[in-house]
Scaffold this motif. Structure first.
Motif, PDB file in Angstrom:
ATOM      1  N   GLY A  63       0.810  -1.214   0.000  1.00 45.83           N
ATOM      2  CA  GLY A  63       0.000   0.000   0.000  1.00 45.83           C
ATOM      3  C   GLY A  63       0.840   1.258   0.000  1.00 45.83           C
ATOM      4  N   LEU A  64       1.972   1.206   0.697  1.00 50.20           N
ATOM      5  CA  LEU A  64       2.832   2.380   0.766  1.00 50.20           C
ATOM      6  C   LEU A  64       3.469   2.721  -0.580  1.00 50.20           C
ATOM      7  N   LEU A  65       3.631   1.712  -1.454  1.00 46.55           N
ATOM      8  CA  LEU A  65       4.171   2.003  -2.783  1.00 46.55           C
ATOM      9  C   LEU A  65       3.244   2.956  -3.543  1.00 46.55           C
ATOM     10  N   SER A  66       1.938   2.736  -3.412  1.00 51.90           N
ATOM     11  CA  SER A  66       0.979   3.632  -4.052  1.00 51.90           C
ATOM     12  C   SER A  66       1.024   5.018  -3.430  1.00 51.90           C
ATOM     13  N   THR A  67       1.206   5.059  -2.105  1.00 44.49           N
ATOM     14  CA  THR A  67       1.292   6.342  -1.425  1.00 44.49           C
ATOM     15  C   THR A  67       2.518   7.124  -1.886  1.00 44.49           C
ATOM     16  N   VAL A  68       3.656   6.431  -1.990  1.00 43.27           N
ATOM     17  CA  VAL A  68       4.887   7.078  -2.446  1.00 43.27           C
ATOM     18  C   VAL A  68       4.710   7.616  -3.865  1.00 43.27           C
ATOM     19  N   SER A  69       4.042   6.838  -4.714  1.00 43.53           N
ATOM     20  CA  SER A  69       3.793   7.275  -6.087  1.00 43.53           C
ATOM     21  C   SER A  69       2.926   8.529  -6.109  1.00 43.53           C
ATOM     22  N   ALA A  70       1.900   8.568  -5.245  1.00 47.20           N
ATOM     23  CA  ALA A  70       1.030   9.742  -5.179  1.00 47.20           C
ATOM     24  C   ALA A  70       1.789  10.970  -4.689  1.00 47.20           C
ATOM     25  N   VAL A  71       2.704  10.774  -3.726  1.00 50.86           N
ATOM     26  CA  VAL A  71       3.520  11.891  -3.239  1.00 50.86           C
ATOM     27  C   VAL A  71       4.410  12.417  -4.369  1.00 50.86           C
ATOM     28  N   GLY A  72       4.940  11.501  -5.183  1.00 49.96           N
ATOM     29  CA  GLY A  72       5.707  11.926  -6.350  1.00 49.96           C
ATOM     30  C   GLY A  72       4.854  12.746  -7.308  1.00 49.96           C
ATOM     31  N   GLY A  73       3.590  12.350  -7.426  1.00 51.79           N
ATOM     32  CA  GLY A  73       2.670  13.123  -8.260  1.00 51.79           C
ATOM     33  C   GLY A  73       2.482  14.535  -7.748  1.00 51.79           C
ATOM     34  N   LEU A  74       2.497  14.690  -6.414  1.00 54.75           N
ATOM     35  CA  LEU A  74       2.394  16.034  -5.834  1.00 54.75           C
ATOM     36  C   LEU A  74       3.610  16.883  -6.212  1.00 54.75           C
ATOM     37  N   LEU A  75       4.783  16.239  -6.276  1.00 56.56           N
ATOM     38  CA  LEU A  75       5.974  16.954  -6.743  1.00 56.56           C
ATOM     39  C   LEU A  75       5.776  17.415  -8.184  1.00 56.56           C
ATOM     40  N   GLY A  76       5.222  16.516  -9.014  1.00 52.00           N
ATOM     41  CA  GLY A  76       4.940  16.894 -10.392  1.00 52.00           C
ATOM     42  C   GLY A  76       3.972  18.054 -10.472  1.00 52.00           C
ATOM     43  N   THR A  77       2.988  18.077  -9.549  1.00 57.40           N
ATOM     44  CA  THR A  77       2.031  19.182  -9.490  1.00 57.40           C
ATOM     45  C   THR A  77       2.742  20.500  -9.238  1.00 57.40           C
ATOM     46  N   GLY A  78       3.646  20.484  -8.256  1.00 55.51           N
ATOM     47  CA  GLY A  78       4.337  21.716  -7.871  1.00 55.51           C
ATOM     48  C   GLY A  78       5.257  22.255  -8.942  1.00 55.51           C
ATOM     49  N   MET A  79       5.872  21.371  -9.723  1.00 49.19           N
ATOM     50  CA  MET A  79       6.875  21.820 -10.689  1.00 49.19           C
ATOM     51  C   MET A  79       6.327  21.929 -12.110  1.00 49.19           C
ATOM     52  N   TYR A  80       5.041  21.580 -12.312  1.00 47.56           N
ATOM     53  CA  TYR A  80       4.536  21.503 -13.684  1.00 47.56           C
ATOM     54  C   TYR A  80       4.547  22.852 -14.392  1.00 47.56           C
ATOM     55  N   GLY A  81       4.068  23.892 -13.706  1.00 44.97           N
ATOM     56  CA  GLY A  81       4.058  25.208 -14.339  1.00 44.97           C
ATOM     57  C   GLY A  81       5.457  25.679 -14.672  1.00 44.97           C
ATOM     58  N   TRP A  82       6.380  25.509 -13.735  1.00 42.13           N
ATOM     59  CA  TRP A  82       7.784  25.888 -13.960  1.00 42.13           C
ATOM     60  C   TRP A  82       8.355  25.112 -15.127  1.00 42.13           C
ATOM     61  N   LEU A  83       8.056  23.812 -15.194  1.00 36.65           N
ATOM     62  CA  LEU A  83       8.610  22.951 -16.232  1.00 36.65           C
ATOM     63  C   LEU A  83       8.120  23.348 -17.619  1.00 36.65           C
ATOM     64  N   THR A  84       6.811  23.565 -17.758  1.00 37.22           N
ATOM     65  CA  THR A  84       6.255  23.850 -19.080  1.00 37.22           C
ATOM     66  C   THR A  84       6.576  25.253 -19.572  1.00 37.22           C
ATOM     67  N   ARG A  85       7.015  26.129 -18.667  1.00 37.10           N
ATOM     68  CA  ARG A  85       7.479  27.450 -19.110  1.00 37.10           C
ATOM     69  C   ARG A  85       8.879  27.390 -19.696  1.00 37.10           C
ATOM     70  N   ARG A  86       9.607  26.340 -19.401  1.00 31.20           N
ATOM     71  CA  ARG A  86      11.007  26.232 -19.815  1.00 31.20           C
ATOM     72  C   ARG A  86      11.276  25.122 -20.826  1.00 31.20           C
ATOM     73  N   VAL A  87      10.374  24.163 -20.910  1.00 32.48           N
ATOM     74  CA  VAL A  87      10.570  23.012 -21.798  1.00 32.48           C
ATOM     75  C   VAL A  87       9.355  22.866 -22.689  1.00 32.48           C
ATOM     76  N   SER A  88       9.571  22.620 -23.962  1.00 36.33           N
ATOM     77  CA  SER A  88       8.449  22.449 -24.888  1.00 36.33           C
ATOM     78  C   SER A  88       7.664  21.190 -24.535  1.00 36.33           C
ATOM     79  N   LEU A  89       6.378  21.191 -24.905  1.00 37.60           N
ATOM     80  CA  LEU A  89       5.556  20.024 -24.607  1.00 37.60           C
ATOM     81  C   LEU A  89       6.085  18.781 -25.313  1.00 37.60           C
ATOM     82  N   GLY A  90       6.669  18.952 -26.495  1.00 41.34           N
ATOM     83  CA  GLY A  90       7.242  17.811 -27.198  1.00 41.34           C
ATOM     84  C   GLY A  90       8.354  17.169 -26.407  1.00 41.34           C
ATOM     85  N   ASN A  91       9.246  17.985 -25.856  1.00 37.25           N
ATOM     86  CA  ASN A  91      10.357  17.445 -25.067  1.00 37.25           C
ATOM     87  C   ASN A  91       9.882  16.903 -23.724  1.00 37.25           C
ATOM     88  N   VAL A  92       8.819  17.506 -23.158  1.00 39.28           N
ATOM     89  CA  VAL A  92       8.232  16.954 -21.929  1.00 39.28           C
ATOM     90  C   VAL A  92       7.741  15.536 -22.189  1.00 39.28           C
TER      91      VAL A  92
END
Length: 418
Positions: free
Chosen positions: A264-293
């Motif tokens: 069960g904790l593996l799923s929790t860890v994956s979800a926490v990683g998703g929260l990291l993706g949430t936080g950095m998504y705007g920053w990432l897409t301002r600097r990297v093209s969607l194709g390269n993403v």
């Protein structure tokens, strides 16, 4: 407080989108509660493994059976009302389920039927809801709007909802379903506040049957090179993903030595990683093209399968799941945005349903492959299959990914009806 709301949901996205986001988060919390409570309910009523497995089957079968028709309804009728009607129906089914529990008349047959009806209604609600964002938000803001919706799904549906559902179930069988009914009903009230622009329905569609409309959506997808490639990518990568993840519980116990809590904790860890993706998504897409993403995401997924095939360490596997969770959020949000930018408003429902079929069709095929490989070879064989298949497809698709990310630049009109 105003600064927090502005940072989370900028005013430029509009009041309508704020109502939609609030409805999405509220309904997803109810769905997350059901993710844990549904199987627990069936298991409490019967020890028959086949009947218990039907609870899982009833979660992925309805999208395959009803997905395309849900797309037709979304393109032909008021999408806001479809969401309200589907979620209202779910509230009624939940009320009936709770009533049978409280009167000690609940049978395993009715419990399974109720779970199937709830998932079926969710197919129609989700398809229509997914078409509302591009109707409310400017295309340049679709990235951030979809990021907020996906973040809510990740947080309340996958991270918060399941443990709440399990805790409520422990307190009493009916409590998680009462909570879900309240939350789904609240979602209906929130989405009712939306004011949508007039939905265009071409006159050529009016006399046509449902099957003709489905074919029209499929034909548009096939004729649009970028959207066609995106659908094919989703299908193939869900075959490889499904093969590996179908035996994940066996992999966790036999390869990593984890028990039920560790799994069960593996799923929790994956979800926490998703929260990291949430936080950095705007920053990432301002600097990297969607194709390269998208290129980077497919590389990450390919290497995830390789790393899991090689490791025996629960700690290393946890780190891999953390990174994969961030990738899954970023890839999912990007693919939704690309599709919404490319597809005409009057075809959003049907083309979105093709995407749904690609997702679940790939998972079903992949799970069968994974089960066969794990049974006949080893528990790591599905991960080696997933790595090899993903690597080959990335090599074949590499040049096309930039074209996918700029799909909106080549959007053709909806095809004429024959």
């Amino acid at each position: 407080m105003g600064n927090i709301v502005e940072g989370l949901v900028p005013a430029r996205l509009g009041t309508g989108f704020r109502w939609l986001l609030a409805s999405s988060w509220t309904s997803n919390l109810g769905d997350g509660i059901a993710v844990a409570a549904g199987p627990l309910l069936v298991a409490s009523l019967t020890g028959n493994a086949f009947l218990v497995s039907l609870a899982a089957l009833l979660r992925w079968a309805p999208p395959l059976v009803f997905g395309l028709y849900a797309g037709v309804l979304s393109d032909r009728h008021d999408r806001r009302r479809i969401v309200m009607a589907a979620d209202g129906f779910r509230a009624v089914v939940l009320a009936a389920l709770v009533a049978l529990m409280l009167t000690d008349h609940l049978t395993v047959a009715f419990a399974l039927a109720a779970l199937g009806l709830l998932t079926t209604a969710e197919v129609f609600a989700d398809n229509a809801a997914a078409t509302l964002t591009p109707m409310l938000v400017h295309r340049d803001d679709l990235v951030i709007a979809n990021a907020r919706i996906t973040a809510g799904f990740l947080t309340v549906n996958q991270l918060v909802g399941p443990p709440i559902g399990a805790a409520l179930f422990a307190a009493g069988l009916a409590w998680p379903f009462v909570a879900e009914a309240v939350l789904v009903s609240a979602g209906v009230l929130l989405v009712s506040r939306l004011v949508l622009p007039k939905q265009e329905t071409p006159a050529t569609e009016t006399p046509a049957g449902a099957w003709h409309a489905v074919v029209e959506g499929l034909r548009w997808t096939v004729r649009h090179p970028a959207v066609r490639t995106l659908s094919l990518t989703i299908l193939i990568f869900n075959v490889t993903f499904g093969a590996a993840w179908s035996v994940l519980v066996l992999y966790a116990s036999q390869r990593l030595g984890l028990g039920a809590v560790g799994f069960g904790l593996l799923s929790t860890v994956s979800a926490v990683g998703g929260l990291l993706g949430t936080g950095m998504y705007g920053w990432l897409t301002r600097r990297v093209s969607l194709g390269n993403v998208m290129r980077a995401g497919l590389i990450v997924e390919t290497l995830t399968h390789l790393a899991l095939a090689l490791t025996r360490s629960p700690w290393v596997a946890s780190a891999i799941f953390f990174v994969f969770g961030a990738h899954a959020f970023i890839w999912g949000t990007t693919s939704i945005t690309v599709r919404q930018r490319a597809v005409p408003t009057q075809l959003q429902g049907r083309v979105g349903s093709v995407n749904t079929i690609s997702v679940f069709g790939g998972l079903v095929v992949g799970s069968m492959i994974g089960g066969a490989l794990a049974t006949r070879v080893s528990v790591t064989a599905p991960f080696w299959f997933a790595f090899a298949g993903s690597a080959v497809f990335v090599a074949l698709l590499w040049r096309e990914l930039t074209r996918i990310a700029h799909a909106d630049a080549e959007t053709p009109p909806a095809p004429a009806t024959d």
